[in-house]
Motif scaffolding. Structure first.
Motif, mmCIF file in Angstrom:
data_model
loop_
_atom_site.group_PDB
_atom_site.id
_atom_site.type_symbol
_atom_site.label_atom_id
_atom_site.label_comp_id
_atom_site.label_asym_id
_atom_site.label_seq_id
_atom_site.Cartn_x
_atom_site.Cartn_y
_atom_site.Cartn_z
ATOM 1 N N GLN A 1 0.968 -1.086 0.044
ATOM 2 C CA GLN A 1 -0.030 -0.085 0.156
ATOM 3 C C GLN A 1 0.970 1.233 0.080
ATOM 4 O O GLN A 1 0.753 2.367 -0.720
ATOM 5 C CB GLN A 1 -0.682 -0.013 1.312
ATOM 6 C CG GLN A 1 -2.052 -0.959 0.814
ATOM 7 C CD GLN A 1 -2.902 -1.150 2.356
ATOM 8 O OE1 GLN A 1 -2.613 -0.652 3.305
ATOM 9 N NE2 GLN A 1 -3.935 -1.833 2.038
ATOM 10 N N GLY A 2 2.010 1.350 0.869
ATOM 11 C CA GLY A 2 2.926 2.371 0.742
ATOM 12 C C GLY A 2 3.530 2.689 -0.520
ATOM 13 O O GLY A 2 3.589 3.727 -0.926
ATOM 14 N N GLY A 3 3.775 1.469 -1.211
ATOM 15 C CA GLY A 3 4.405 1.599 -2.752
ATOM 16 C C GLY A 3 3.356 2.097 -3.583
ATOM 17 O O GLY A 3 3.660 2.803 -4.504
ATOM 18 N N ILE A 4 2.084 1.829 -3.404
ATOM 19 C CA ILE A 4 1.262 2.215 -4.345
ATOM 20 C C ILE A 4 0.896 3.684 -4.053
ATOM 21 O O ILE A 4 1.125 4.553 -5.126
ATOM 22 C CB ILE A 4 -0.195 1.464 -4.156
ATOM 23 C CG1 ILE A 4 0.020 0.001 -4.810
ATOM 24 C CG2 ILE A 4 -1.130 2.114 -4.828
ATOM 25 C CD1 ILE A 4 -0.881 -0.916 -4.459
ATOM 26 N N ALA A 5 0.968 4.051 -2.881
ATOM 27 C CA ALA A 5 0.890 5.590 -2.623
ATOM 28 C C ALA A 5 1.912 6.162 -3.092
ATOM 29 O O ALA A 5 1.876 7.463 -3.646
ATOM 30 C CB ALA A 5 0.699 5.819 -0.952
ATOM 31 N N SER A 6 3.038 5.732 -3.079
ATOM 32 C CA SER A 6 4.509 6.350 -3.436
ATOM 33 C C SER A 6 4.411 6.632 -4.899
ATOM 34 O O SER A 6 4.651 7.849 -5.507
ATOM 35 C CB SER A 6 5.542 5.539 -2.920
ATOM 36 O OG SER A 6 6.770 5.811 -3.733
ATOM 37 N N VAL A 7 4.005 5.701 -5.794
ATOM 38 C CA VAL A 7 3.808 5.624 -7.101
ATOM 39 C C VAL A 7 2.822 6.703 -7.575
ATOM 40 O O VAL A 7 3.018 7.605 -8.399
ATOM 41 C CB VAL A 7 3.336 4.266 -7.903
ATOM 42 C CG1 VAL A 7 2.962 4.509 -9.131
ATOM 43 C CG2 VAL A 7 4.485 3.365 -7.689
ATOM 44 N N ALA A 8 1.724 6.821 -6.973
ATOM 45 C CA ALA A 8 0.660 7.818 -7.163
ATOM 46 C C ALA A 8 1.215 9.176 -6.820
ATOM 47 O O ALA A 8 1.165 10.188 -7.777
ATOM 48 C CB ALA A 8 -0.594 7.650 -6.244
ATOM 49 N N ARG A 9 2.038 9.500 -5.812
ATOM 50 C CA ARG A 9 2.471 10.590 -5.585
ATOM 51 C C ARG A 9 3.635 11.271 -6.463
ATOM 52 O O ARG A 9 3.589 12.178 -6.959
ATOM 53 C CB ARG A 9 3.198 10.715 -4.141
ATOM 54 C CG ARG A 9 2.289 10.961 -3.072
ATOM 55 C CD ARG A 9 3.196 11.228 -1.791
ATOM 56 N NE ARG A 9 4.259 10.245 -1.420
ATOM 57 C CZ ARG A 9 4.009 8.922 -0.688
ATOM 58 N NH1 ARG A 9 2.812 8.681 -0.459
ATOM 59 N NH2 ARG A 9 4.965 7.961 -0.603
ATOM 60 N N ALA A 10 4.403 10.077 -7.077
ATOM 61 C CA ALA A 10 5.361 10.438 -7.949
ATOM 62 C C ALA A 10 4.674 10.894 -9.261
ATOM 63 O O ALA A 10 5.263 11.842 -10.114
ATOM 64 C CB ALA A 10 6.356 9.305 -8.246
ATOM 65 N N GLN A 11 3.740 10.141 -9.808
ATOM 66 C CA GLN A 11 2.992 10.566 -10.992
ATOM 67 C C GLN A 11 2.258 11.983 -11.048
ATOM 68 O O GLN A 11 2.474 12.617 -11.884
ATOM 69 C CB GLN A 11 1.888 9.299 -11.219
ATOM 70 C CG GLN A 11 2.475 8.019 -11.583
ATOM 71 C CD GLN A 11 1.361 7.007 -11.665
ATOM 72 O OE1 GLN A 11 0.240 7.012 -11.088
ATOM 73 N NE2 GLN A 11 1.607 5.986 -12.561
ATOM 74 N N GLN A 12 1.743 12.133 -9.777
ATOM 75 C CA GLN A 12 1.183 13.357 -9.715
ATOM 76 C C GLN A 12 2.270 14.740 -9.751
ATOM 77 O O GLN A 12 2.325 15.496 -10.331
ATOM 78 C CB GLN A 12 0.378 13.785 -8.199
ATOM 79 C CG GLN A 12 -0.983 13.071 -8.261
ATOM 80 C CD GLN A 12 -1.985 13.603 -9.243
ATOM 81 O OE1 GLN A 12 -1.946 13.197 -10.318
ATOM 82 N NE2 GLN A 12 -2.214 14.918 -9.076
ATOM 83 N N GLU A 13 3.489 14.398 -8.971
ATOM 84 C CA GLU A 13 4.438 15.507 -9.276
ATOM 85 C C GLU A 13 5.115 15.545 -10.512
ATOM 86 O O GLU A 13 5.375 16.598 -10.926
ATOM 87 C CB GLU A 13 5.543 14.972 -8.064
ATOM 88 C CG GLU A 13 6.720 15.804 -7.678
ATOM 89 C CD GLU A 13 7.802 15.560 -6.449
ATOM 90 O OE1 GLU A 13 8.915 16.043 -6.636
ATOM 91 O OE2 GLU A 13 7.268 14.393 -5.776
ATOM 92 N N ARG A 14 5.209 14.455 -11.097
ATOM 93 C CA ARG A 14 5.699 14.276 -12.532
ATOM 94 C C ARG A 14 4.837 14.981 -13.276
ATOM 95 O O ARG A 14 5.156 15.868 -14.313
ATOM 96 C CB ARG A 14 6.029 12.701 -12.980
ATOM 97 C CG ARG A 14 6.491 12.729 -14.348
ATOM 98 C CD ARG A 14 6.472 11.511 -15.031
ATOM 99 N NE ARG A 14 6.572 11.401 -16.461
ATOM 100 C CZ ARG A 14 5.650 11.933 -17.323
ATOM 101 N NH1 ARG A 14 4.533 12.130 -16.952
ATOM 102 N NH2 ARG A 14 5.935 11.787 -18.731
ATOM 103 N N ALA A 15 3.440 14.709 -13.362
ATOM 104 C CA ALA A 15 2.605 15.697 -14.137
ATOM 105 C C ALA A 15 2.656 16.943 -14.127
ATOM 106 O O ALA A 15 2.084 17.528 -15.092
ATOM 107 C CB ALA A 15 0.988 15.118 -13.721
ATOM 108 N N GLN A 16 3.180 17.634 -13.120
ATOM 109 C CA GLN A 16 3.309 18.838 -13.043
ATOM 110 C C GLN A 16 4.582 19.720 -13.486
ATOM 111 O O GLN A 16 4.623 20.590 -13.514
ATOM 112 C CB GLN A 16 3.183 19.256 -11.607
ATOM 113 C CG GLN A 16 1.840 18.974 -10.552
ATOM 114 C CD GLN A 16 0.599 19.512 -11.396
ATOM 115 O OE1 GLN A 16 0.548 20.699 -11.669
ATOM 116 N NE2 GLN A 16 -0.374 18.704 -11.749
#
Length: 170
Positions: free
Chosen positions: A18-33
């Motif tokens: 779950q932490g890994g999935i949350a990390s991926v989601a954060r990274a994707q959001q950060e990258r998208a900006q």
């Protein structure tokens, strides 16, 4: 191992996943900006790209008319490639942090020793060329087949050499 110990390990594993999935989601959001800007031709050309390296803003200085069309075209290409390289480097750093967090998640082969390491089987991502269309760098060799079988029987798929009960030789 007791049932309680196994439950504890499973709970810990689920928290890691779950932490890994949350990390991926954060990274994707950060990258998208992400955006990056680069200049060329003495800052006469300014290009800004988004995280997908798509040009989102093109600016020419007031003295752009000092350049020939071919120089402007070359400057746009150069600035775009530099901006794309910058944004890709920023994205790489963001994703690197996420991969570090994911590396704490055990592989399936840790639980099932006979299971192959799927991550190790993945081919590396090829580097994308920035060469112009038609250049020698763009003529890539034919890729090798991913799997080659060696211990096989040949089979005539069109049926021309097969015989059957209804064949004329009967």
């Amino acid at each position: 191992m007791t049932n309680e110990a196994a439950k504890g390990q499973l709970t810990e594993l689920m928290e890691l996943v779950q932490g890994g999935i949350a990390s991926v989601a954060r990274a994707q959001q950060e990258r998208a900006q992400l955006t990056a800007t680069a200049h060329a031709a003495g800052r006469r050309v300014t290009i800004t790209v988004n995280a997908d390296c798509i040009v989102i803003k093109t600016e020419f200085s007031d003295d752009i008319d000092d350049l020939e069309y071919s120089e402007i075209a070359a400057a746009v290409t150069t600035a775009t490639q530099e901006a794309a390289a910058k944004v890709q480097e920023m994205a790489r750093k963001i994703l690197e942090k996420s991969h570090e967090e994911q590396s704490r998640i055990p592989a399936l082969s840790d639980f099932f020793p006979e299971m192959p390491d799927i991550k190790a089987m993945m081919p590396p991502v090829p580097t994308v060329s920035t060469a112009a269309p038609g250049s020698s760098e763009r003529t890539a060799p034919e890729p090798e087949p991913a799997i080659r079988f060696t211990n096989v029987e040949e089979w005539d798929h069109d049926g021309s050499s097969r015989s059957s009960i209804s064949a004329p030789e009967w």
